[in-house]
Enzyme design. Sequence first.
Site, short mmCIF file in Angstrom:
data_model
loop_
_atom_site.label_atom_id
_atom_site.label_comp_id
_atom_site.label_asym_id
_atom_site.label_seq_id
_atom_site.Cartn_x
_atom_site.Cartn_y
_atom_site.Cartn_z
N ASP A 439 -16.35 -62.66 46.60
CA ASP A 439 -16.35 -62.74 48.06
C ASP A 439 -15.00 -62.24 48.58
OD1 ASP A 439 -18.84 -63.81 48.36
OD2 ASP A 439 -18.19 -65.88 48.29
N ASP A 748 -19.99 -69.30 47.96
CA ASP A 748 -19.65 -70.57 48.61
C ASP A 748 -20.80 -71.17 49.41
OD1 ASP A 748 -19.69 -68.76 50.68
OD2 ASP A 748 -17.53 -68.84 51.07
N ASP A 752 -26.05 -68.62 48.52
CA ASP A 752 -25.49 -67.93 47.35
C ASP A 752 -26.01 -68.52 46.05
OD1 ASP A 752 -23.88 -66.09 48.67
OD2 ASP A 752 -22.24 -67.51 48.89
#
Length: 1032
Positions: A439, A748, A752
Site C-alpha cells: 500500500d 489494512d 483487502d
Amino acid sequence: MQQAALVLNASRRFRYTLDLRKEEEKEQRRRTIRAHAQVIRAALLFKLAGEQATIVCRCICKVSLPSPIGGYLIGVEQLASISRDHNFSALQEYGGVKGLSDLLETNLEKGIDGDDADVTKRRNMFGSNTYPRKKGRSFLMFLWEAWQDLTLIILIIAAAASLALGIKTEGVEEGWYDGGSIAFAVFLVIFVTAISDYRQSLQFQNLNEEKQNIHLKVIRDGRPVEISIFDIVVGDVVPLNIGDQVPADGVLITGHSLGIDESSMTGESKIVHKDQKAPFLMSGCKVADGVGTMLVTGVGINTEWGLLMASISEDTGEETPLQVRLNGVATFIGIVGLGVAVSVLVILLIRYFTGHTRDSVGNVQFRRGVTSVGDAVDDVIKIITIAVTIVVVAVPEGLPLAVTLTLAYSMRKMMADKALVRRLSACETMGSATTICSDKTGTLTLNEMTVVEAYVGRKKIDPPDCSSQLHPDVSSLLHEGIACNTLGNVFVPKVGGEEKMEISGSPTEKAILAWAVKLGMKFDVIREESKILHVFPFNSEKKRGGVAVQHDTKVHIHWKGAAEIVLGSCTEYVDSNDCFQPMGEEDKEFFSKSINQMAARSLRCVAIAYRSFDLEKVPSHEEQRDQWVLPENDLVLLSIVGIKDPCRSGVQDAVRICMKAGVKVRMVTGDNLQTAKAIALECGILPSEADATEPTIIEGRAFRVLSETEREQVAKKILVMGRSSPNDKLLLVQALRMSGEVVAVTGDGTNDAPALHEADIGLAMGIQGTEVAKESSDIIILDDNFASVVKVVRWGRSVYANIQKFIQFQLTVNVAALVINVVAAVSSGDVPLNAVQLLWVNLIMDTLGALALATEPPTDHLMERSPVGRREPLITNIMWRNLIVQALYQVGVLLVLNFCGRSILHLKDETGKPATKVKNTMIFNSFVLCQIFNEFNARKPDEINVFTGVTKNYLFMGIVGITFVLQIIIIEFLGKFTSTVKLSWKLWMVSVAIGLVSWPLAVIGKLIPVPEKPVAGFFTKPFRRRRAGHSS
C-alpha cells in the site's frame, strides 16, 4: 499430514504439528456452545409466539423492578439474560437502550466517566473482559514427552541391566560406573530436551496472548480513548466501523446499514443486519458493513464468546513447510543410521561369539565353555548399548528442534522489529518472497496528513485555512458537509479550549477536520443541530462516502471522496461568493488540471460536494431508509483539497535493499495515478520518469478488463497500480502467483482480506488495519512501516539460513561418527566411541548445536542473495562441499589415530592407563573438539570469514565455551563414567591442533567451485527420464 517413516519420539519430533483429534474436540465444544445458544433462542421464540397467540401476557419474561445492586440498578444476571437470550421484550421493559444506560450510569453520547474509580467499580461489579485460559502443559509433561523416545528407553533398560551385572561382578564401589554413567547421560539428554521444549512452549504462549490483545477506541467522558480489549467494562460506549471485532456483548445505540458477520458464533456465514428492532450484538463477531455505536452489557465469561474461548486451548497446531521438508531429511538419515546400527550390532556379535573381540589389555573376551553366562550377558548388553547409541546419534532429532528454536527466536526478535507473527509458516515463506505489493498510505508514507492546498469554486484559497476568503453560506455548507460526513470526532475539553483540542479518525479525515476547524467549524454545535437520516460509509470500491442531513423540509446529501470521481458526478459548482455556476467543459478541464497538478506534487486530492433533496422522497420507515441508496448525481462541487502525506524517511533505503535482494516492490494504491507515480518516484519504486508508462504504471480499471492470460503477462511489468479496488489487488496477486512469483501483500481494509488470504504472505497493518484484515493476515506490521516489511524479509531468510547451518553441522557429525564406528567395528571388533561418549556428542550436536546455530541474528549478507526458490533443495551444493571436506578430514584423522595412534603418539601401557584407553580418549577428545571448531564454520557456509559478528552473539559464544569447559571436566575428572583417562598437556595440544585445522581447511574448501545445478538433480534425472518414457 505427512508423517516420517522413522519416528523415535513422535511427540517431540512434531510438537507443533496439527493434532486432528484436538481440532475435532475444539470444534465439538464450539458446536455445543452454539447449540446451547440456539436452543435458548428457539425456546424463547416459541414461547413468544405462544404468548402472543393466546394474549396471555405482555412480554416473554417479566422483569422485576430494579433494586440497587452494588451501586447499580441492574445486576450481572439480568444483563446476561437480556444479551444471551436476545430478549427484546425485557430490554423494552427496562426502557430500551436509554433506560438501560441510565441503570448503568452511562451517557449514550459521552460514555462513562472513565476515571480509575469508576472503571474499577464496574469491573468489580460486572467482571473484566477476560476469560480463564487453559493452562499450558507443565514442565513434568514435557519431561514425560522427552523420555518417550524409543532409543532412550532401550538405553535406560540397558543401563539398568549393566548396573545390576556390574554390581554383581565388581561390587558396589566399582560396578556401578558403566550402568550409572549411561543412565546419567540419558537423563541429562531428557532434562535438556524438556527444558528447551518447555521454554519454546512458553514463548509461543506469550505470542498467542499478544495476538489476542486487540486495541480499540471507546468513548469515555466525551472523548475517544484507545484501550486494550481486555480493559473494556460494562457501560462503555464503543464505536463500530467496517472490519472491527465486536469486543463484548452489547446493545446497539445508533447504526447506519450495520451488518454483522456472526459466523464465528452461529456457524452461519449470512450477514445479519442490526437496527433498533434487532439491537443485540455478540462478542467475537465482525462488522461486515456500515457504522454504529454500541453499549456494552456483558464482558468476559458472561458472554458466549468468553465461554467458548475459555473452553478451548490456544495451542498452535501448525506444521510449517520447512518442518514437512525436514521430516523427509530426518527420515532418510534415520533409516541410514538404523541400517548402520544393525550392521554394527550383527558384526560385533559375530566377532564376539567367534572369539575375535579382545579387551583393552589384549585378552580374548569370549571363550566357549570358559566365559561365564553373566560375563557374556554383560558384554552383549554393552554391544547392544553401542548399537542403540549409534541410532541415537544417527537419528537427527535436533532438526525439528532447530526449526522450533529458530522460529521461536525469530518471532520474539521480530516483535522487537515491529512485526507480530500470526502464522509460523510465514516466517519461512517470507525468505522466498520475490515481490512485495505494498500500500502507499501509511506504509510508504508517514500517514501524517495536512491540507496544504484548497480550491473553492475556481478560486484557490491561499493560505488554505483563510476563512475570510469564503462567503459565510459557502463556509456553512462546507462545515456541515465535513462535520456530518465523517467517522472522525473533534473533542474540545472544558479546560484548555481549542489549544487542547483532540481530533480522531482516519488520517485523511483528521486532516480535513483540522482544516475545517481552522476555517471556523464548530463540530459539536453542527452535530447537535443536524439530524442525520442515513449514512453511506466510505467505500473503497466507490472511493467515496455520503450522508443525508435533514434541514426543515429540505435534505442536504453530502459526498466526499476521490476528487476526479466526485467531480465526474458534479453538474454545478459554487464559487467563493456563494453563486451556483453550471459545470461546463472548460470548468471540468480546469478542475481536472488542478487535480493533476496537485497529484503530480504527491498530494492526495479529495473533493467535497452536496446536493439538495426533497424530504418527501426520503423513505419514512427506518428499515426502508437502511436500504435507501443516496443520490449521487447532479452534485454541486463545494471544494477540492490537496492533502500532503510525506514519504517515510527510511523507505528509499528499504526499497533499494529489496531490489538488491531480488525482491521487486510494487505499489498498489487507491489514490490518483499521478499521486501514486509521484510517490513511487520519490521512494525509488519507479527508477525514472521515463519508466512511468503503461503497463509499468496502470489504473485498476484498465487491469481488471484484461483477460486472464493478458493479466498474467502484464502483472510482471507493473510497478504502480493507481485507483485500484481491493478486487484489483486480488487479481494482481493471483496473476503474479500464476506466473511463479512468491507474493507478499500489505493490506489494512476489510476488503483487502481476500488478497491477504490469497497471497503467499499476508501483511496486515497494525495501526490502520481492521480486525478482519489482521485475521486474514500471516504477519501484522505493528508500526505500518515499509522498512519493517523489509526486516521481516531479512528474518525470513535468516530462518532458512539458520536451519541450513544446523543441517550442515549435524550431517558432518553424523557422517563422521557413523563411518568411524562402522570401520572400527568391522576391522577390530571394537568401537572407539562408547555409549556415554556418543550421548555427550548427541547432546552437543542436537540440543546445544541447535541452540547455538538456530539463534544466529540476520546479517546484511542475507539481503545480497536471491530469494530462496520454492523447490530449491534444503542441502545446497555449497553445503555438500563443506560437509564432505570436513567429514573426510575428521574420518581420515580419527581412523589414522584408531589404527596407528599408538605408534604415532608413542603411547605405552602404563599402570591404570592402558595405551588403547589413551588412544580412544584421544579419538573422543579430538572428535568433540573438531565439532566445537566446526561449529564456527557452520555459521557462514558461503563466506570466507566465519568470525564476523561472532563476539556479538553471546549465546553462541556461551554455548561453545560451556561445551569446551565440560569436555575438559569429562576428560580430566569423569574418566570412570566415560571410560576415558586423563590426557597430558601435549596430547591436549595435539587434540586442539586437530580441531583447529578445520578452520583453514574450511577456507581452502570454499575455494573449490561447485556446479549451479543441485547435486540431487544428477541422481533424479535418470529416474525422471525413465518415468517420462513410461508415461509416453
